[in-house]
Design a protein around this motif. Structure first.
Motif, PDB file in Angstrom:
ATOM      1  N   LEU A  95       0.832  -1.197   0.000  1.00  0.00           N
ATOM      2  CA  LEU A  95       0.000   0.000   0.000  1.00  0.00           C
ATOM      3  C   LEU A  95       0.871   1.254   0.000  1.00  0.00           C
ATOM      4  O   LEU A  95       0.552   2.257  -0.628  1.00  0.00           O
ATOM      5  CB  LEU A  95      -0.913  -0.004   1.229  1.00  0.00           C
ATOM      6  CG  LEU A  95      -1.979  -1.106   1.259  1.00  0.00           C
ATOM      7  CD1 LEU A  95      -2.725  -1.057   2.586  1.00  0.00           C
ATOM      8  CD2 LEU A  95      -2.942  -0.941   0.094  1.00  0.00           C
ATOM      9  N   VAL A  96       1.955   1.203   0.756  1.00  0.00           N
ATOM     10  CA  VAL A  96       2.930   2.295   0.800  1.00  0.00           C
ATOM     11  C   VAL A  96       4.284   1.700   0.458  1.00  0.00           C
ATOM     12  O   VAL A  96       4.728   0.771   1.121  1.00  0.00           O
ATOM     13  CB  VAL A  96       2.982   2.945   2.197  1.00  0.00           C
ATOM     14  CG1 VAL A  96       4.009   4.069   2.218  1.00  0.00           C
ATOM     15  CG2 VAL A  96       1.613   3.477   2.591  1.00  0.00           C
ATOM     16  N   PRO A  97       4.956   2.176  -0.592  1.00  0.00           N
ATOM     17  CA  PRO A  97       6.252   1.603  -0.970  1.00  0.00           C
ATOM     18  C   PRO A  97       7.251   1.667   0.187  1.00  0.00           C
ATOM     19  O   PRO A  97       7.367   2.688   0.864  1.00  0.00           O
ATOM     20  CB  PRO A  97       6.704   2.489  -2.137  1.00  0.00           C
ATOM     21  CG  PRO A  97       5.458   3.088  -2.666  1.00  0.00           C
ATOM     22  CD  PRO A  97       4.549   3.262  -1.492  1.00  0.00           C
ATOM     23  N   ALA A 189      10.323   0.303  17.785  1.00  0.00           N
ATOM     24  CA  ALA A 189       9.006   0.742  18.252  1.00  0.00           C
ATOM     25  C   ALA A 189       7.997   0.807  17.110  1.00  0.00           C
ATOM     26  O   ALA A 189       6.865   0.314  17.238  1.00  0.00           O
ATOM     27  CB  ALA A 189       9.124   2.096  18.929  1.00  0.00           C
ATOM     28  N   LEU A 190       8.377   1.402  15.986  1.00  0.00           N
ATOM     29  CA  LEU A 190       7.423   1.526  14.884  1.00  0.00           C
ATOM     30  C   LEU A 190       7.090   0.159  14.279  1.00  0.00           C
ATOM     31  O   LEU A 190       5.949  -0.089  13.885  1.00  0.00           O
ATOM     32  CB  LEU A 190       7.973   2.463  13.814  1.00  0.00           C
ATOM     33  CG  LEU A 190       7.975   3.950  14.187  1.00  0.00           C
ATOM     34  CD1 LEU A 190       8.381   4.802  13.001  1.00  0.00           C
ATOM     35  CD2 LEU A 190       6.612   4.404  14.693  1.00  0.00           C
ATOM     36  N   ARG A 191       8.064  -0.723  14.208  1.00  0.00           N
ATOM     37  CA  ARG A 191       7.780  -2.079  13.703  1.00  0.00           C
ATOM     38  C   ARG A 191       6.813  -2.808  14.619  1.00  0.00           C
ATOM     39  O   ARG A 191       5.966  -3.586  14.164  1.00  0.00           O
ATOM     40  CB  ARG A 191       9.072  -2.885  13.587  1.00  0.00           C
ATOM     41  CG  ARG A 191       9.911  -2.543  12.376  1.00  0.00           C
ATOM     42  CD  ARG A 191      11.059  -3.518  12.234  1.00  0.00           C
ATOM     43  NE  ARG A 191      10.588  -4.891  12.116  1.00  0.00           N
ATOM     44  CZ  ARG A 191      11.363  -5.962  12.287  1.00  0.00           C
ATOM     45  NH1 ARG A 191      12.632  -5.817  12.598  1.00  0.00           N
ATOM     46  NH2 ARG A 191      10.855  -7.176  12.152  1.00  0.00           N
ATOM     47  N   ALA A 192       6.933  -2.551  15.923  1.00  0.00           N
ATOM     48  CA  ALA A 192       6.076  -3.244  16.888  1.00  0.00           C
ATOM     49  C   ALA A 192       4.654  -2.707  16.896  1.00  0.00           C
ATOM     50  O   ALA A 192       3.700  -3.449  17.143  1.00  0.00           O
ATOM     51  CB  ALA A 192       6.677  -3.125  18.293  1.00  0.00           C
ATOM     52  N   LEU A 193       4.483  -1.426  16.615  1.00  0.00           N
ATOM     53  CA  LEU A 193       3.204  -0.766  16.871  1.00  0.00           C
ATOM     54  C   LEU A 193       2.320  -0.587  15.651  1.00  0.00           C
ATOM     55  O   LEU A 193       1.114  -0.346  15.804  1.00  0.00           O
ATOM     56  CB  LEU A 193       3.460   0.609  17.503  1.00  0.00           C
ATOM     57  CG  LEU A 193       4.234   0.597  18.828  1.00  0.00           C
ATOM     58  CD1 LEU A 193       4.502   2.012  19.301  1.00  0.00           C
ATOM     59  CD2 LEU A 193       3.471  -0.194  19.885  1.00  0.00           C
ATOM     60  N   ALA A 194       2.880  -0.669  14.440  1.00  0.00           N
ATOM     61  CA  ALA A 194       2.070  -0.378  13.252  1.00  0.00           C
ATOM     62  C   ALA A 194       2.416  -1.345  12.123  1.00  0.00           C
ATOM     63  O   ALA A 194       3.593  -1.549  11.829  1.00  0.00           O
ATOM     64  CB  ALA A 194       2.295   1.063  12.794  1.00  0.00           C
ATOM     65  N   PRO A 195       1.408  -1.937  11.474  1.00  0.00           N
ATOM     66  CA  PRO A 195       1.670  -2.825  10.341  1.00  0.00           C
ATOM     67  C   PRO A 195       1.961  -2.026   9.076  1.00  0.00           C
ATOM     68  O   PRO A 195       1.577  -0.848   8.974  1.00  0.00           O
ATOM     69  CB  PRO A 195       0.357  -3.598  10.207  1.00  0.00           C
ATOM     70  CG  PRO A 195      -0.679  -2.631  10.681  1.00  0.00           C
ATOM     71  CD  PRO A 195      -0.025  -1.850  11.793  1.00  0.00           C
ATOM     72  N   PRO A 196       2.636  -2.616   8.090  1.00  0.00           N
ATOM     73  CA  PRO A 196       2.879  -1.911   6.827  1.00  0.00           C
ATOM     74  C   PRO A 196       1.579  -1.393   6.221  1.00  0.00           C
ATOM     75  O   PRO A 196       0.544  -2.076   6.247  1.00  0.00           O
ATOM     76  CB  PRO A 196       3.517  -2.987   5.940  1.00  0.00           C
ATOM     77  CG  PRO A 196       4.156  -3.930   6.905  1.00  0.00           C
ATOM     78  CD  PRO A 196       3.245  -3.963   8.110  1.00  0.00           C
ATOM     79  N   ALA A 214       9.846   5.389   9.228  1.00  0.00           N
ATOM     80  CA  ALA A 214       8.438   5.101   8.948  1.00  0.00           C
ATOM     81  C   ALA A 214       8.248   4.652   7.503  1.00  0.00           C
ATOM     82  O   ALA A 214       7.583   3.643   7.229  1.00  0.00           O
ATOM     83  CB  ALA A 214       7.585   6.333   9.249  1.00  0.00           C
ATOM     84  N   ARG A 215       8.842   5.376   6.577  1.00  0.00           N
ATOM     85  CA  ARG A 215       8.636   5.047   5.164  1.00  0.00           C
ATOM     86  C   ARG A 215       9.289   3.723   4.793  1.00  0.00           C
ATOM     87  O   ARG A 215       8.754   2.951   3.993  1.00  0.00           O
ATOM     88  CB  ARG A 215       9.166   6.181   4.302  1.00  0.00           C
ATOM     89  CG  ARG A 215       8.266   7.425   4.377  1.00  0.00           C
ATOM     90  CD  ARG A 215       8.909   8.649   3.768  1.00  0.00           C
ATOM     91  NE  ARG A 215       8.004   9.799   3.800  1.00  0.00           N
ATOM     92  CZ  ARG A 215       8.399  11.057   3.910  1.00  0.00           C
ATOM     93  NH1 ARG A 215       9.698  11.338   4.009  1.00  0.00           N
ATOM     94  NH2 ARG A 215       7.516  12.037   3.932  1.00  0.00           N
ATOM     95  N   SER A 216      10.444   3.436   5.371  1.00  0.00           N
ATOM     96  CA  SER A 216      11.099   2.170   5.056  1.00  0.00           C
ATOM     97  C   SER A 216      10.321   0.988   5.615  1.00  0.00           C
ATOM     98  O   SER A 216      10.462  -0.136   5.129  1.00  0.00           O
ATOM     99  CB  SER A 216      12.528   2.156   5.612  1.00  0.00           C
ATOM    100  OG  SER A 216      12.528   2.147   7.025  1.00  0.00           O
ATOM    101  N   ALA A 217       9.494   1.220   6.629  1.00  0.00           N
ATOM    102  CA  ALA A 217       8.637   0.165   7.181  1.00  0.00           C
ATOM    103  C   ALA A 217       7.291   0.095   6.467  1.00  0.00           C
ATOM    104  O   ALA A 217       6.424  -0.693   6.853  1.00  0.00           O
ATOM    105  CB  ALA A 217       8.413   0.405   8.674  1.00  0.00           C
ATOM    106  N   GLY A 218       7.105   0.923   5.424  1.00  0.00           N
ATOM    107  CA  GLY A 218       5.848   0.918   4.693  1.00  0.00           C
ATOM    108  C   GLY A 218       4.738   1.676   5.375  1.00  0.00           C
ATOM    109  O   GLY A 218       3.560   1.489   5.056  1.00  0.00           O
ATOM    110  N   LEU A 219       5.092   2.553   6.333  1.00  0.00           N
ATOM    111  CA  LEU A 219       4.084   3.341   7.037  1.00  0.00           C
ATOM    112  C   LEU A 219       3.861   4.677   6.326  1.00  0.00           C
ATOM    113  O   LEU A 219       4.690   5.120   5.537  1.00  0.00           O
ATOM    114  CB  LEU A 219       4.523   3.588   8.482  1.00  0.00           C
ATOM    115  CG  LEU A 219       4.831   2.335   9.300  1.00  0.00           C
ATOM    116  CD1 LEU A 219       5.303   2.704  10.692  1.00  0.00           C
ATOM    117  CD2 LEU A 219       3.610   1.422   9.375  1.00  0.00           C
TER     118      LEU A 219
END
Length: 477
Positions: A95-97, A189-196, A214-219
């Motif tokens: 959904l987000v590159p 933290a961001l990997r734990a709290l939000a899915p791609p 955030a962007r590298s995690a697809g957020l």
């Protein structure tokens, strides 16, 4: 800077003389090089290490340095063009590159060319770093029983306890994980709290490294504007409702880049709004130890006033010590702690024990409070030198807020001034600056600059840097 220049000069002289020696022949001893070139033994050691890293010499402990044997012919370069298809196809359904753009981070990590004044640095100048105290701590740490053994995956209990005490409130050592620097902690933290594909609320403007994470995690970073009193609660509530986000990342103390401190009346509001949204607040408490001498009492971390586990707290020793002293902490309460621990273990196993032991030795020594007092006074003096120089030399650059902590100033450019043109002109004039665009996750309201006063040698260099910046400003006006 002087030591680095001497090392480079000696390495270049030795490099030009290598043709005098046959392959495998021994070079003059370190003592002979010290006497001949009138430099310190440390300079000789570092110059030889530089040549060894280039593959030109080989050093053998107890024997000396020798000219390296010629390298064998390089193998033919392979064809990696297939990766363009593979990497693009891999993210086609995202959904987000999940592209990784490190340009905003590299601005504060890359060393400027020789002679360029570093107004874009993100760390303390070597003269401000506690080098002797860190070296002594590392030496003592190496002598501790079991110092080179495997540490607990969560971190040394004593170090976790130290971080817990510094956070305050009801936070305990059992709720703290030791991590390898603040950037690593934020990534976990961001990997734990939000899915791609999920939205994540961020302050606007905010630290480019966090946007890159955030962007590298697809957020999908969603901006929430900040004013001199920190994030605006009404807009934060609107953003939660509009996006359904479950994470808000903030820096309540000396925010990067604005220097804002979250106002007392907003602290409880932020926690209440996040709790009602069923969301986490990631608190990046990155420069608490870089408070200025005139700051007065600091507010407690948000985590200290959070009984419900809304806050995931990040704090670090790196900014107050050295970019290579990468020891930080993640603190959280409730089931999320286990998820954070699992990701940390999978990603890094643990932070090397010698570094954790050295951190304990450092913060437990009399040198630590002396260092904090010293940089508190130094940073205030440098901040004052920069604000004075800017007001006298560049009065058309707006400085809406003068922070009492941190290591930089945030300036608004006059309407119509091109950030990129000014940044390029500044570099030509001999000063490296940070443009404001990378700090915004959406369109910025105006052009900005971030100027660091911590990465330079002192007030005189600050004055010269502002003079060079004025030259650049006149060029693009």
């Amino acid at each position: 800077m002087q030591e680095r220049s001497s090392v480079d000069e000696l390495a270049e002289r030795l490099r030009t003389e290598l043709d005098r020696y046959s392959s495998g022949e021994k070079l003059p001893s370190s003592r002979a090089l010290v006497d001949r070139f009138r430099v310190s033994p440390v300079t000789v050691s570092r110059a030889l290490a530089q040549l060894a890293a280039e593959g030109l010499v080989v050093t053998r402990p107890g024997a000396g340095a020798f000219r390296a044997r010629p390298r064998t012919a390089a193998t033919a370069t392979g064809d990696t063009s297939w990766q363009e298809v593979a990497l693009s196809a891999d993210g086609a359904a995202d959904l987000v590159p999940r592209s990784v753009d490190a340009s905003g981070v590299l601005v504060s990590l890359a060393a400027p060319p020789p002679g360029v004044i570093e107004f874009n640095g993100g760390y303390l100048h070597p003269s401000l770093q506690p080098e002797r105290a860190m070296s002594a701590a590392l030496a003592r740490a190496g002598r501790r029983p079991g110092a080179w053994g495997r540490p607990p995956t969560e971190g040394l209990p004593e170090l976790r306890e130290w971080f817990a005490r510094n956070i305050g409130g009801a936070v305990t050592a059992a709720e703290v994980l030791i991590t390898a620097g603040g950037q690593s902690a934020l990534t976990t933290a961001l990997r734990a709290l939000a899915p791609p594909g999920a939205p994540v609320l961020v302050e606007s403007p905010t630290y480019p490294g966090m946007l890159a994470i955030a962007r590298s995690a697809g957020l999908r970073p969603v901006p929430v504007p900040v004013d001199p009193d920190g994030v605006r609660p009404a807009l934060l509530a609107d953003a939660f409702r509009a996006t359904g986000a479950r994470v808000f990342v903030c820096q309540p103390l000396f925010q990067n880049p604005t220097g804002a401190v979250l106002a007392p009346e907003r602290r409880g509001e932020v926690l209440r709004i996040a709790r009602e949204a069923g969301a986490f607040v990631v608190e990046d408490d990155f420069v608490r130890r870089l408070v200025h001498e005139d700051a007065g009492p600091l507010p407690r971390p948000l985590a200290a006033d959070d009984p419900d586990g809304v806050v995931v707290h990040v704090s670090s020793l790196t900014k107050a010590t050295s970019p290579s002293f990468r020891v930080s902490a993640l603190a959280a309460r409730g089931p999320v702690l286990e998820r954070l621990r699992a990701i940390q273990i999978v990603d890094t196993f643990f932070v090397p024990r010698p570094l954790q032991e050295a951190a304990l030795e450092l913060v437990g020594s009399p040198a630590w409070p002396r260092h904090l007092r010293s940089i508190s006074a130094e940073l205030k003096a440098r901040r004052d030198a920069m604000t004075t120089a800017l007001r006298l030399g560049l009065p058309d650059l707006a400085l809406p807020h003068i922070p009492s902590g941190g290591y930089h100033l945030w300036l608004r450019l006059p309407d119509g001034t091109a950030e990129t043109a000014l940044t390029s002109a500044a570099l030509r004039a001999g000063v490296a600056i940070t443009p404001g665009r990378p700090y915004f996750s959406a369109e910025p309201p105006a052009g900005h600059l971030r100027l660091s006063f911590a990465a330079v040698a002192g007030p005189q260099e600050i004055q010269e840097g502002v003079r060079r910046l004025r030259t650049a400003r006149e060029e693009v006006a």
